[in-house]
Scaffold this motif. Structure first.
Motif, PDB file in Angstrom:
ATOM      1  N   ILE A 136       0.848  -1.202   0.000  1.00 36.58           N
ATOM      2  CA  ILE A 136       0.000   0.000   0.000  1.00 36.58           C
ATOM      3  C   ILE A 136       0.879   1.246   0.000  1.00 36.58           C
ATOM      4  O   ILE A 136       0.651   2.180  -0.784  1.00 36.58           O
ATOM      5  N   LEU A 137       1.905   1.272   0.861  1.00 34.63           N
ATOM      6  CA  LEU A 137       2.819   2.419   0.886  1.00 34.63           C
ATOM      7  C   LEU A 137       3.539   2.585  -0.453  1.00 34.63           C
ATOM      8  O   LEU A 137       3.712   3.706  -0.942  1.00 34.63           O
ATOM      9  N   GLN A 138       3.963   1.481  -1.046  1.00 41.82           N
ATOM     10  CA  GLN A 138       4.671   1.548  -2.330  1.00 41.82           C
ATOM     11  C   GLN A 138       3.789   2.137  -3.422  1.00 41.82           C
ATOM     12  O   GLN A 138       4.244   2.987  -4.198  1.00 41.82           O
ATOM     13  N   VAL A 139       2.552   1.695  -3.490  1.00 37.00           N
ATOM     14  CA  VAL A 139       1.644   2.209  -4.522  1.00 37.00           C
ATOM     15  C   VAL A 139       1.389   3.696  -4.287  1.00 37.00           C
ATOM     16  O   VAL A 139       1.414   4.497  -5.234  1.00 37.00           O
ATOM     17  N   LEU A 140       1.161   4.082  -3.028  1.00 32.44           N
ATOM     18  CA  LEU A 140       0.929   5.501  -2.733  1.00 32.44           C
ATOM     19  C   LEU A 140       2.156   6.348  -3.048  1.00 32.44           C
ATOM     20  O   LEU A 140       2.037   7.438  -3.617  1.00 32.44           O
ATOM     21  N   LEU A 141       3.336   5.842  -2.696  1.00 35.02           N
ATOM     22  CA  LEU A 141       4.563   6.587  -3.004  1.00 35.02           C
ATOM     23  C   LEU A 141       4.794   6.647  -4.510  1.00 35.02           C
ATOM     24  O   LEU A 141       5.240   7.676  -5.024  1.00 35.02           O
ATOM     25  N   ALA A 142       4.480   5.582  -5.227  1.00 35.12           N
ATOM     26  CA  ALA A 142       4.620   5.595  -6.689  1.00 35.12           C
ATOM     27  C   ALA A 142       3.686   6.641  -7.304  1.00 35.12           C
ATOM     28  O   ALA A 142       4.088   7.389  -8.205  1.00 35.12           O
ATOM     29  N   LEU A 143       2.451   6.703  -6.824  1.00 33.30           N
ATOM     30  CA  LEU A 143       1.519   7.732  -7.312  1.00 33.30           C
ATOM     31  C   LEU A 143       2.041   9.125  -6.988  1.00 33.30           C
ATOM     32  O   LEU A 143       2.032  10.023  -7.837  1.00 33.30           O
ATOM     33  N   HIS A 144       2.497   9.311  -5.768  1.00 30.85           N
ATOM     34  CA  HIS A 144       3.043  10.609  -5.341  1.00 30.85           C
ATOM     35  C   HIS A 144       4.219  11.010  -6.226  1.00 30.85           C
ATOM     36  O   HIS A 144       4.316  12.156  -6.681  1.00 30.85           O
ATOM     37  N   THR A 145       5.109  10.075  -6.482  1.00 35.72           N
ATOM     38  CA  THR A 145       6.311  10.368  -7.254  1.00 35.72           C
ATOM     39  C   THR A 145       5.975  10.625  -8.718  1.00 35.72           C
ATOM     40  O   THR A 145       6.530  11.536  -9.341  1.00 35.72           O
ATOM     41  N   GLY A 146       5.062   9.849  -9.272  1.00 35.61           N
ATOM     42  CA  GLY A 146       4.637  10.081 -10.652  1.00 35.61           C
ATOM     43  C   GLY A 146       3.944  11.421 -10.818  1.00 35.61           C
ATOM     44  O   GLY A 146       4.184  12.148 -11.794  1.00 35.61           O
ATOM     45  N   ILE A 147       3.086  11.774  -9.878  1.00 41.31           N
ATOM     46  CA  ILE A 147       2.420  13.080  -9.919  1.00 41.31           C
ATOM     47  C   ILE A 147       3.446  14.198  -9.767  1.00 41.31           C
ATOM     48  O   ILE A 147       3.360  15.229 -10.435  1.00 41.31           O
ATOM     49  N   GLY A 148       4.451  13.970  -8.910  1.00 39.60           N
ATOM     50  CA  GLY A 148       5.523  14.965  -8.744  1.00 39.60           C
ATOM     51  C   GLY A 148       6.289  15.193 -10.034  1.00 39.60           C
ATOM     52  O   GLY A 148       6.648  16.323 -10.367  1.00 39.60           O
ATOM     53  N   ALA A 149       6.536  14.120 -10.780  1.00 40.98           N
ATOM     54  CA  ALA A 149       7.227  14.260 -12.072  1.00 40.98           C
ATOM     55  C   ALA A 149       6.370  15.064 -13.034  1.00 40.98           C
ATOM     56  O   ALA A 149       6.870  15.947 -13.749  1.00 40.98           O
ATOM     57  N   GLY A 150       5.074  14.774 -13.061  1.00 39.58           N
ATOM     58  CA  GLY A 150       4.176  15.544 -13.922  1.00 39.58           C
ATOM     59  C   GLY A 150       4.104  17.002 -13.529  1.00 39.58           C
ATOM     60  O   GLY A 150       4.068  17.895 -14.383  1.00 39.58           O
ATOM     61  N   TRP A 151       4.123  17.261 -12.235  1.00 40.49           N
ATOM     62  CA  TRP A 151       4.095  18.637 -11.738  1.00 40.49           C
ATOM     63  C   TRP A 151       5.356  19.377 -12.179  1.00 40.49           C
ATOM     64  O   TRP A 151       5.300  20.549 -12.542  1.00 40.49           O
ATOM     65  N   LYS A 152       6.485  18.686 -12.149  1.00 39.85           N
ATOM     66  CA  LYS A 152       7.746  19.317 -12.556  1.00 39.85           C
ATOM     67  C   LYS A 152       7.754  19.660 -14.047  1.00 39.85           C
ATOM     68  O   LYS A 152       8.445  20.573 -14.460  1.00 39.85           O
ATOM     69  N   ILE A 153       6.987  18.916 -14.841  1.00 43.94           N
ATOM     70  CA  ILE A 153       6.919  19.200 -16.273  1.00 43.94           C
ATOM     71  C   ILE A 153       6.249  20.546 -16.521  1.00 43.94           C
ATOM     72  O   ILE A 153       6.680  21.307 -17.389  1.00 43.94           O
ATOM     73  N   VAL A 154       5.204  20.851 -15.761  1.00 43.87           N
ATOM     74  CA  VAL A 154       4.438  22.078 -16.008  1.00 43.87           C
ATOM     75  C   VAL A 154       4.840  23.246 -15.109  1.00 43.87           C
ATOM     76  O   VAL A 154       4.379  24.365 -15.317  1.00 43.87           O
ATOM     77  N   ASN A 155       5.695  23.002 -14.120  1.00 41.50           N
ATOM     78  CA  ASN A 155       6.153  24.073 -13.222  1.00 41.50           C
ATOM     79  C   ASN A 155       7.674  24.088 -13.191  1.00 41.50           C
ATOM     80  O   ASN A 155       8.318  23.061 -13.340  1.00 41.50           O
ATOM     81  N   SER A 156       8.223  25.246 -12.926  1.00 36.16           N
ATOM     82  CA  SER A 156       9.677  25.347 -12.829  1.00 36.16           C
ATOM     83  C   SER A 156      10.085  25.326 -11.364  1.00 36.16           C
ATOM     84  O   SER A 156       9.254  25.439 -10.466  1.00 36.16           O
ATOM     85  N   GLU A 157      11.381  25.198 -11.155  1.00 35.12           N
ATOM     86  CA  GLU A 157      11.909  25.204  -9.796  1.00 35.12           C
ATOM     87  C   GLU A 157      11.648  26.534  -9.101  1.00 35.12           C
ATOM     88  O   GLU A 157      11.604  26.611  -7.877  1.00 35.12           O
TER      89      GLU A 157
END
Length: 121
Positions: free
Chosen positions: A7-28
């Protein structure tokens, strides 16, 4: 324990994937304390996060790749600790983002230690 870690792995995978998508549309620069990161590093974090997200869940399909889970969790934890360090170095007064990043790093530690020492795949 195995179900809890999945359960933690799936949630962290979702969090990390969403974070990658967020980085695509936002800058540092959208997070002031992370503006110290070079843009090239920011862009390199996108494929790293996507690989980590895949590494956290791929053992569900290919159990022989179970070694990827602790590696991916440690990589995400290092990223979160790096963000926290940049936040501290910037001397920001608002510590909400840092506590969030440290919380994610703690979840990563639970996953990595759990998979390495408690419930191996």
């Amino acid at each position: 324990m195995n179900i809890f870690l999945w359960i933690l792995q799936v949630l962290l995978a979702l969090h990390t994937g969403i974070g990658a998508g967020w980085k695509i549309v936002n800058s540092e620069a959208s997070i002031p304390t992370l503006s110290a990161l070079p843009h090239s590093v920011w862009l390199l974090l996108i494929p790293l996060e996507l690989l980590c997200a895949i590494g956290l869940v791929i053992p569900a399909l290919v159990p022989s790749l179970g070694w990827m889970v602790p590696l991916a969790a440690i990589a995400v934890a290092v990223e979160m600790l790096m963000f926290s360090g940049l936040h501290l170095r910037a001397g920001a007064e608002e510590n909400g983002p840092m506590f969030y990043w440290l919380g994610v790093a703690a979840v990563c530690a639970v996953i990595a230690l759990g998979r390495l020492f408690v419930a191996r795949l």
